[in-house]
Design a protein around this motif. Structure first.
Motif, PDB file in Angstrom:
ATOM      1  N   ILE A   1     -28.209  -1.014 -25.777  1.00 15.87           N
ATOM      2  CA  ILE A   1     -28.120  -0.860 -24.329  1.00 15.87           C
ATOM      3  C   ILE A   1     -26.903  -0.778 -23.603  1.00 15.87           C
ATOM      4  O   ILE A   1     -26.626   0.105 -22.716  1.00 15.87           O
ATOM      5  N   LEU A   2     -26.078  -1.639 -23.864  1.00 10.86           N
ATOM      6  CA  LEU A   2     -24.607  -1.558 -23.400  1.00 10.86           C
ATOM      7  C   LEU A   2     -23.794  -0.230 -23.654  1.00 10.86           C
ATOM      8  O   LEU A   2     -23.443   0.469 -22.695  1.00 10.86           O
ATOM      9  N   ALA A   3     -23.683   0.132 -24.796  1.00 14.54           N
ATOM     10  CA  ALA A   3     -23.433   1.582 -25.164  1.00 14.54           C
ATOM     11  C   ALA A   3     -23.920   2.443 -24.587  1.00 14.54           C
ATOM     12  O   ALA A   3     -23.185   3.236 -24.057  1.00 14.54           O
ATOM     13  N   ALA A   4     -25.306   2.700 -24.380  1.00 11.68           N
ATOM     14  CA  ALA A   4     -26.010   3.605 -23.594  1.00 11.68           C
ATOM     15  C   ALA A   4     -25.490   3.636 -22.218  1.00 11.68           C
ATOM     16  O   ALA A   4     -25.427   4.881 -21.693  1.00 11.68           O
ATOM     17  N   LYS A   5     -25.473   2.502 -21.389  1.00  7.48           N
ATOM     18  CA  LYS A   5     -25.285   2.566 -20.038  1.00  7.48           C
ATOM     19  C   LYS A   5     -23.767   2.718 -19.899  1.00  7.48           C
ATOM     20  O   LYS A   5     -23.318   3.359 -18.849  1.00  7.48           O
ATOM     21  N   ILE A   6     -22.775   2.469 -20.940  1.00  6.80           N
ATOM     22  CA  ILE A   6     -21.430   2.952 -20.633  1.00  6.80           C
ATOM     23  C   ILE A   6     -21.234   4.519 -20.722  1.00  6.80           C
ATOM     24  O   ILE A   6     -20.650   5.184 -19.936  1.00  6.80           O
ATOM     25  N   ASP A   7     -22.054   5.193 -21.507  1.00 10.10           N
ATOM     26  CA  ASP A   7     -21.875   6.566 -21.887  1.00 10.10           C
ATOM     27  C   ASP A   7     -22.767   7.189 -20.574  1.00 10.10           C
ATOM     28  O   ASP A   7     -22.144   8.287 -20.096  1.00 10.10           O
ATOM     29  N   GLU A   8     -23.804   6.452 -20.226  1.00 10.22           N
ATOM     30  CA  GLU A   8     -24.473   7.028 -19.065  1.00 10.22           C
ATOM     31  C   GLU A   8     -23.389   6.975 -17.648  1.00 10.22           C
ATOM     32  O   GLU A   8     -23.374   8.168 -16.768  1.00 10.22           O
ATOM     33  N   ALA A   9     -22.646   5.796 -17.498  1.00 10.83           N
ATOM     34  CA  ALA A   9     -21.848   5.769 -16.499  1.00 10.83           C
ATOM     35  C   ALA A   9     -20.579   6.829 -16.395  1.00 10.83           C
ATOM     36  O   ALA A   9     -20.000   7.066 -15.485  1.00 10.83           O
TER      37      ALA A   9
ATOM     38  N   SER B   1     -13.665   6.891 -22.117  1.00  8.64           N
ATOM     39  CA  SER B   1     -13.793   7.339 -20.668  1.00  8.64           C
ATOM     40  C   SER B   1     -13.757   5.966 -19.934  1.00  8.64           C
ATOM     41  O   SER B   1     -12.892   5.931 -18.822  1.00  8.64           O
ATOM     42  N   MET B   2     -14.561   5.129 -20.367  1.00 14.69           N
ATOM     43  CA  MET B   2     -14.751   3.721 -19.613  1.00 14.69           C
ATOM     44  C   MET B   2     -13.456   3.212 -19.807  1.00 14.69           C
ATOM     45  O   MET B   2     -12.954   2.548 -18.683  1.00 14.69           O
TER      46      MET B   2
ATOM     47  N   LEU C   1     -23.785   0.934 -14.769  1.00 16.11           N
ATOM     48  CA  LEU C   1     -22.390   0.217 -14.715  1.00 16.11           C
ATOM     49  C   LEU C   1     -21.613   0.749 -13.515  1.00 16.11           C
ATOM     50  O   LEU C   1     -21.590   2.080 -13.399  1.00 16.11           O
ATOM     51  N   PHE C   2     -20.566   0.092 -13.195  1.00 20.53           N
ATOM     52  CA  PHE C   2     -19.778   0.436 -12.148  1.00 20.53           C
ATOM     53  C   PHE C   2     -18.236  -0.144 -12.188  1.00 20.53           C
ATOM     54  O   PHE C   2     -18.235  -1.331 -12.769  1.00 20.53           O
ATOM     55  N   ALA C   3     -17.436   0.447 -11.997  1.00 21.40           N
ATOM     56  CA  ALA C   3     -15.829   0.266 -12.190  1.00 21.40           C
ATOM     57  C   ALA C   3     -15.266   0.078 -10.952  1.00 21.40           C
ATOM     58  O   ALA C   3     -15.766   1.199 -10.104  1.00 21.40           O
ATOM     59  N   SER C   4     -14.390  -1.045 -10.633  1.00 20.98           N
ATOM     60  CA  SER C   4     -13.853  -1.192  -9.386  1.00 20.98           C
ATOM     61  C   SER C   4     -12.813  -1.824  -9.652  1.00 20.98           C
ATOM     62  O   SER C   4     -12.443  -2.512 -10.744  1.00 20.98           O
ATOM     63  N   LYS C   5     -11.761  -2.044  -8.341  1.00 19.83           N
ATOM     64  CA  LYS C   5     -10.813  -3.175  -8.585  1.00 19.83           C
ATOM     65  C   LYS C   5     -10.827  -3.916  -7.173  1.00 19.83           C
ATOM     66  O   LYS C   5     -11.499  -3.624  -6.212  1.00 19.83           O
ATOM     67  N   THR C   6     -10.283  -5.011  -7.066  1.00 20.28           N
ATOM     68  CA  THR C   6     -10.052  -5.995  -6.272  1.00 20.28           C
ATOM     69  C   THR C   6      -8.774  -6.708  -5.758  1.00 20.28           C
ATOM     70  O   THR C   6      -8.113  -6.756  -6.760  1.00 20.28           O
ATOM     71  N   ASP C   7      -8.437  -6.994  -4.620  1.00 23.75           N
ATOM     72  CA  ASP C   7      -6.969  -7.426  -4.507  1.00 23.75           C
ATOM     73  C   ASP C   7      -7.186  -9.262  -4.641  1.00 23.75           C
ATOM     74  O   ASP C   7      -8.410  -9.725  -4.743  1.00 23.75           O
TER      75      ASP C   7
END
Ligand code: MN3
Length: 202
Positions: free
Chosen positions: A99-107, A113-114, A141-147
């Motif tokens: 499932i994790l691999a599938a969600k990475i590919d999906e996002a 690329s992730m 899945l969502f990628a972000s950054k924070t301070d």
């Protein structure tokens, strides 16, 4: 009483990607200090019975600005490093599957690329902070950054962090000096995707 995650590997076990002295200082001094400060401040705020997630999600309830800021920074520092030290392991692990691999590919299109996306966020963070891989409320899945020591919970994004990259200089400067990109590239070698998958499924 909030406690640092116990490491099931030695300070020297992540060599050559993360050096022994950095681990000693990072876990033994920085993370230890965030944890001690959090315990003091949670006591002052009457929040010793709450989970760290609840404290971070409810910072606005704390009227005393100094206390709120202290819990934001030290509570974040405690939570973020517990995830960071949990998700790394000597030699890394097998790459994501199921499932994790599938969600990475999906996002992101692909695992590579992730990695590129999170690497770019890590390198692009101006000053101290973190890059994040999080699970959204619909399971994507969502990628972000924070301070600083902010995270998706204290920023009330509704996302659940499942992996993070510490880009404070204390995470890499002893070995990599100003070369943050080299540290991030090395870090990929010690990520435990089995743990990330567990956090995704939790
Ligand atoms: Mn750190």
């Amino acid at each position: 009483m909030f406690e640092q995650i116990k490491l099931d590997y030695g300070f020297d076990a992540l060599e050559p990607y993360i050096d022994t002295e950095t681990m000693q200082t990072h876990y033994g001094k920085h993370h230890a200090a965030y944890t001690a400060n959090l315990n003091k401040l949670a006591d002052q705020a009457g929040k010793t019975d709450e989970s760290i997630e609840d404290i971070l999600a409810e910072l606005v309830e704390i009227k005393d600005i100094e206390l709120r800021t202290g819990l934001r920074n030290n509570g974040g520092g405690f939570y973020n490093h517990n995830l960071y030290f949990k998700e790394i392991t000597p030699g890394g692990s097998n790459l994501p599957s199921g499932i994790l691999a599938a969600k990475i590919d999906e996002a992101f299109g692909s695992f590579d690329s992730m990695k590129e996306k999170l690497t770019a966020l890590s390198i692009g963070q101006f000053g101290s902070g973190w890059a994040w891989l999080s699970k959204t409320s619909d399971g994507s899945l969502f990628a972000s950054k924070t301070d600083n020591q902010d995270n998706p919970i204290s920023l009330k994004t509704g996302h659940t962090p499942i992996m993070c990259i510490d880009v404070w200089e204390h995470a890499y400067y002893l070995k990599y000096k100003n070369l943050r990109a080299s540290y991030v590239e090395a870090l990929w070698n010690v990520i435990n995707w089995d743990i990330v998958a567990e956090l995704y499924k939790a």
